[in-house]
Design a protein around this motif. Structure first.
Motif, PDB file in Angstrom:
ATOM      1  N   LEU A 240      39.373  40.536  39.657  1.00  2.44           N
ATOM      2  CA  LEU A 240      40.373  39.469  39.712  1.00  2.44           C
ATOM      3  C   LEU A 240      40.460  38.964  41.153  1.00  2.44           C
ATOM      4  O   LEU A 240      40.983  39.653  42.031  1.00  2.44           O
ATOM      5  N   THR A 241      39.948  37.774  41.386  1.00  2.00           N
ATOM      6  CA  THR A 241      39.869  37.200  42.729  1.00  2.00           C
ATOM      7  C   THR A 241      41.073  36.320  43.007  1.00  2.00           C
ATOM      8  O   THR A 241      41.465  35.502  42.171  1.00  2.00           O
ATOM      9  N   VAL A 242      41.652  36.465  44.202  1.00  6.10           N
ATOM     10  CA  VAL A 242      42.902  35.792  44.543  1.00  6.10           C
ATOM     11  C   VAL A 242      42.679  34.768  45.653  1.00  6.10           C
ATOM     12  O   VAL A 242      42.221  35.116  46.751  1.00  6.10           O
ATOM     13  N   ALA A 243      43.022  33.522  45.371  1.00  7.28           N
ATOM     14  CA  ALA A 243      43.004  32.449  46.363  1.00  7.28           C
ATOM     15  C   ALA A 243      44.373  32.346  47.016  1.00  7.28           C
ATOM     16  O   ALA A 243      45.342  32.971  46.566  1.00  7.28           O
ATOM     17  N   GLY A 244      44.491  31.538  48.078  1.00  6.23           N
ATOM     18  CA  GLY A 244      45.731  31.457  48.845  1.00  6.23           C
ATOM     19  C   GLY A 244      46.451  30.131  48.761  1.00  6.23           C
ATOM     20  O   GLY A 244      45.826  29.069  48.660  1.00  6.23           O
ATOM     21  N   LEU A 245      47.784  30.204  48.823  1.00  5.50           N
ATOM     22  CA  LEU A 245      48.653  29.029  48.795  1.00  5.50           C
ATOM     23  C   LEU A 245      49.436  28.930  50.096  1.00  5.50           C
ATOM     24  O   LEU A 245      49.722  29.935  50.746  1.00  5.50           O
ATOM     25  N   ASP A 246      49.819  27.696  50.452  1.00  3.56           N
ATOM     26  CA  ASP A 246      50.682  27.523  51.616  1.00  3.56           C
ATOM     27  C   ASP A 246      52.141  27.698  51.205  1.00  3.56           C
ATOM     28  O   ASP A 246      52.449  28.030  50.053  1.00  3.56           O
TER      29      ASP A 246
ATOM     30  N   SER B  12      23.690  49.138  45.612  1.00  3.98           N
ATOM     31  CA  SER B  12      24.384  50.427  45.711  1.00  3.98           C
ATOM     32  C   SER B  12      25.829  50.345  45.259  1.00  3.98           C
ATOM     33  O   SER B  12      26.462  51.369  45.016  1.00  3.98           O
ATOM     34  N   TRP B  13      26.378  49.134  45.157  1.00  4.89           N
ATOM     35  CA  TRP B  13      27.756  48.982  44.697  1.00  4.89           C
ATOM     36  C   TRP B  13      27.876  48.976  43.176  1.00  4.89           C
ATOM     37  O   TRP B  13      28.960  49.181  42.628  1.00  4.89           O
ATOM     38  N   ASP B  14      26.772  48.675  42.479  1.00  7.23           N
ATOM     39  CA  ASP B  14      26.837  48.430  41.036  1.00  7.23           C
ATOM     40  C   ASP B  14      27.508  49.563  40.269  1.00  7.23           C
ATOM     41  O   ASP B  14      28.439  49.339  39.480  1.00  7.23           O
ATOM     42  N   ASP B  15      27.016  50.774  40.481  1.00  8.12           N
ATOM     43  CA  ASP B  15      27.491  51.901  39.673  1.00  8.12           C
ATOM     44  C   ASP B  15      28.973  52.189  39.892  1.00  8.12           C
ATOM     45  O   ASP B  15      29.683  52.577  38.963  1.00  8.12           O
ATOM     46  N   ALA B  16      29.446  52.006  41.133  1.00  6.83           N
ATOM     47  CA  ALA B  16      30.856  52.289  41.408  1.00  6.83           C
ATOM     48  C   ALA B  16      31.763  51.295  40.700  1.00  6.83           C
ATOM     49  O   ALA B  16      32.790  51.672  40.113  1.00  6.83           O
ATOM     50  N   PHE B  17      31.408  50.005  40.755  1.00  6.39           N
ATOM     51  CA  PHE B  17      32.238  49.013  40.070  1.00  6.39           C
ATOM     52  C   PHE B  17      32.123  49.166  38.555  1.00  6.39           C
ATOM     53  O   PHE B  17      33.100  48.944  37.823  1.00  6.39           O
ATOM     54  N   LEU B  18      30.950  49.565  38.070  1.00  6.97           N
ATOM     55  CA  LEU B  18      30.803  49.860  36.653  1.00  6.97           C
ATOM     56  C   LEU B  18      31.667  51.059  36.272  1.00  6.97           C
ATOM     57  O   LEU B  18      32.298  51.078  35.215  1.00  6.97           O
ATOM     58  N   TYR B  19      31.713  52.061  37.129  1.00  5.45           N
ATOM     59  CA  TYR B  19      32.534  53.255  36.896  1.00  5.45           C
ATOM     60  C   TYR B  19      34.014  52.873  36.773  1.00  5.45           C
ATOM     61  O   TYR B  19      34.724  53.360  35.883  1.00  5.45           O
ATOM     62  N   ALA B  20      34.471  51.992  37.647  1.00  5.50           N
ATOM     63  CA  ALA B  20      35.861  51.528  37.562  1.00  5.50           C
ATOM     64  C   ALA B  20      36.097  50.763  36.275  1.00  5.50           C
ATOM     65  O   ALA B  20      37.125  50.943  35.602  1.00  5.50           O
ATOM     66  N   GLU B  21      35.148  49.923  35.902  1.00  6.39           N
ATOM     67  CA  GLU B  21      35.278  49.150  34.666  1.00  6.39           C
ATOM     68  C   GLU B  21      35.334  50.076  33.454  1.00  6.39           C
ATOM     69  O   GLU B  21      36.177  49.897  32.563  1.00  6.39           O
ATOM     70  N   GLN B  22      34.466  51.068  33.422  1.00  2.84           N
ATOM     71  CA  GLN B  22      34.421  51.979  32.280  1.00  2.84           C
ATOM     72  C   GLN B  22      35.648  52.880  32.214  1.00  2.84           C
ATOM     73  O   GLN B  22      35.972  53.405  31.144  1.00  2.84           O
ATOM     74  N   ASN B  23      36.338  53.042  33.349  1.00  6.90           N
ATOM     75  CA  ASN B  23      37.548  53.861  33.379  1.00  6.90           C
ATOM     76  C   ASN B  23      38.820  53.015  33.360  1.00  6.90           C
ATOM     77  O   ASN B  23      39.897  53.505  33.700  1.00  6.90           O
ATOM     78  N   ASP B  24      38.674  51.739  32.971  1.00  4.19           N
ATOM     79  CA  ASP B  24      39.832  50.893  32.688  1.00  4.19           C
ATOM     80  C   ASP B  24      40.711  50.639  33.915  1.00  4.19           C
ATOM     81  O   ASP B  24      41.937  50.723  33.855  1.00  4.19           O
ATOM     82  N   VAL B  25      40.072  50.321  35.035  1.00  9.16           N
ATOM     83  CA  VAL B  25      40.801  50.052  36.277  1.00  9.16           C
ATOM     84  C   VAL B  25      40.747  48.565  36.605  1.00  9.16           C
ATOM     85  O   VAL B  25      39.680  47.947  36.521  1.00  9.16           O
ATOM     86  N   VAL B  26      41.876  47.996  36.971  1.00  9.26           N
ATOM     87  CA  VAL B  26      41.945  46.607  37.425  1.00  9.26           C
ATOM     88  C   VAL B  26      41.578  46.569  38.909  1.00  9.26           C
ATOM     89  O   VAL B  26      42.171  47.281  39.716  1.00  9.26           O
ATOM     90  N   ILE B  27      40.597  45.745  39.267  1.00  9.87           N
ATOM     91  CA  ILE B  27      40.233  45.558  40.674  1.00  9.87           C
ATOM     92  C   ILE B  27      40.621  44.147  41.095  1.00  9.87           C
ATOM     93  O   ILE B  27      40.258  43.168  40.445  1.00  9.87           O
ATOM     94  N   VAL B  28      41.375  44.070  42.194  1.00  9.19           N
ATOM     95  CA  VAL B  28      41.837  42.785  42.743  1.00  9.19           C
ATOM     96  C   VAL B  28      41.217  42.621  44.121  1.00  9.19           C
ATOM     97  O   VAL B  28      41.245  43.546  44.942  1.00  9.19           O
ATOM     98  N   ALA B  29      40.653  41.438  44.403  1.00  4.27           N
ATOM     99  CA  ALA B  29      40.001  41.204  45.697  1.00  4.27           C
ATOM    100  C   ALA B  29      40.419  39.859  46.277  1.00  4.27           C
ATOM    101  O   ALA B  29      40.762  38.921  45.554  1.00  4.27           O
TER     102      ALA B  29
END
Length: 455
Positions: free
Chosen positions: A233-239, A194-211
């Motif tokens: 764009l997945t973000v890892a953590g630093l100390d 159920s998430w596929d179409d929404a993330f595809l919609y963001a991709e097709q509308n040129d939106v950067v997604i950061v998680a």
């Protein structure tokens, strides 16, 4: 801390450890002084080129308090997708209602000029934002769109999370977001169809997604959805020293960059104490979303793929040479991301969900690469090779995220001995299952939690 239990449950966690500010009259400028990442990671230099003007960033979270002094004028709109919140997305929901305001201030806080009636405080201030006090975000001139979702226990609004999250993404795109911040992670690498179409919609509308990548401190050993979705764009953590954090990060092949995730500060909704120290990739993600907003403001002609490419190609290598599963492409460098000469790319180096859907949901074989032009002379009769049939898509029940949990390892006033034992067990379990621990993570200390606000 609550996690979804049982097979097929997807527990989305906005990974962070948090210490609430001590109750009492703390001066907001003391919190500004704690924002070490502004100078250490090139953000103050990047501000000379852009502060996020004209860019809308959506914060899909537990809701953002518009009355916080550091968010005055920053919120351009909002909604609630849970059915249990304020229609404007301005009321904190779930077991961790503070989470959204913490994220929003770190991303686009504007600070303020002291208490009402204090004419001297900030009179000569010429820096970014609205004054020298409080939290200044990475993109202090960006506009925020706030989307509140019910994260944690059973949603009293009755809307399941497999509907809340895609509805939130679609609303953000339709309302002009050019960047979406998702400070949530999961114990599952898969996500509901159920998430596929929404993330595809963001991709097709040129939106950067950061998680956010997730936190070991709450049992998330590996990166999970939505941070595993191609193109995100997945973000890892630093100390504090710029090394991979043990508690406030996780590991996975989808990690794009690493950013500070320990000893951070942010704003709290309402109450006598308006600030907190906190940690986790929930806090690291808005730092990177802020950098994406700076780039989109400075270079409005760049596509989302090119924005992501600037961030990952200018990152400073960390850990083993090249891309790895702990730092991704490297450590965020905002100044280089804004000012380096970066060649344009045609596609997102982190992949596309459109291609993933075509192969894994529809079962279509990947397109064969174009071969050389045929030669003119006759060729021997060679049988056509058999093309392997694509594997059937994963048929187990969709891992519907029954519980969307903000991955606070904190929001606590006291750390018990039992908590320490649990962390040690998690660490030993991770070492036993993963083998040798990378040198950067060996010997990581426990996150120190101190009481900071009365219950």
């Amino acid at each position: 801390m609550r996690r979804a239990a049982g097979t097929g449950a997807l527990s989305l966690t906005a990974v962070l450890l948090i210490q609430l500010a001590a109750a009492g009259p703390a001066h907001a400028d003391e919190w500004r002084d704690k924002e070490y990442w502004l100078a250490d990671y090139g953000i103050t230099e990047a501000w000379k080129k852009s502060q996020g003007e004209g860019v809308k960033v959506a914060v899909i979270d537990t809701g953002v308090d518009p009355s916080h002094p550091d968010l005055a004028g920053a919120i351009a709109g909002g909604t609630d997708v849970s059915g249990a919140g304020d229609p404007s997305g301005g009321r904190g929901l779930g077991v961790n209602p503070e989470h959204g305001t913490l994220v929003a201030t770190l991303l686009a806080g504007r600070g303020h000029a002291g208490k009402e009636g204090d004419d001297e405080d900030g009179k000569d201030y010429k820096g970014p934002g609205k004054g020298p006090d409080g939290i200044i975000g990475v993109a202090p001139k960006a506009e925020l769109l706030t989307v509140s979702a019910w994260i944690g226990e059973a949603n009293p609004g009755g809307v399941p999370i497999d509907q809340q999250l895609p509805n939130a993404v679609r609303w953000a795109v339709d309302n002009g977001a050019k960047v979406i911040n998702m400070s949530l992670g999961s114990s599952s690498t898969a996500w509901p169809e159920s998430w596929d179409d929404a993330f595809l919609y963001a991709e097709q509308n040129d939106v950067v997604i950061v998680a956010a990548a997730g936190n070991r401190g709450v049992g998330m050993i590996q990166v999970g959805a939505p941070a595993t979705i191609p193109g995100v764009l997945t973000v890892a953590g630093l100390d504090r020293e710029g090394k991979a954090s043990w508690d406030s990060s996780s590991e996975g092949i989808s990690i794009g960059v690493a950013a500070p995730a320990e000893n951070l500060v942010g704003g709290l909704p309402e109450g006598a104490s308006r600030y907190a120290e906190w940690s986790g990739t929930s806090a690291a993600a808005p730092l990177v979303s802020g950098v994406a907003a700076l780039i989109r403001s400075a270079y409005p002609e760049l596509t989302a793929a090119q924005v992501i490419n600037r961030i990952i190609t200018t990152a400073k290598d960390g850990g083993v040479p090249g891309r790895d599963t702990i730092y991704g492409y490297g450590i965020i460098d905002a100044n280089a991301a804004l000012n380096a000469d970066v060649p344009a790319v045609a596609g997102n180096p982190l992949g596309t969900i459109e291609e993933w859907i075509r192969i894994h949901r529809r079962g279509e074989a990947p397109a064969a690469p174009a071969g050389p032009e045929p030669v003119s002379e006759a060729l021997p009769d060679i049988p056509e090779p058999r093309v392997p049939t694509a594997a059937e898509p994963y048929t187990e029940e969709d891992p519907l995220p029954a519980v969307l949990v903000l991955g606070f390892a904190g929001l606590i006033l006291l750390v018990s001995a039992g908590g320490s034992i649990a962390v040690l067990r998690i660490r030993r379990s991770a070492e036993a299952s993963a083998g040798a621990v990378p040198e950067d993570l060996a010997g990581g200390e426990e996150q120190k939690m101190e009481p900071s606000r009365s219950a």
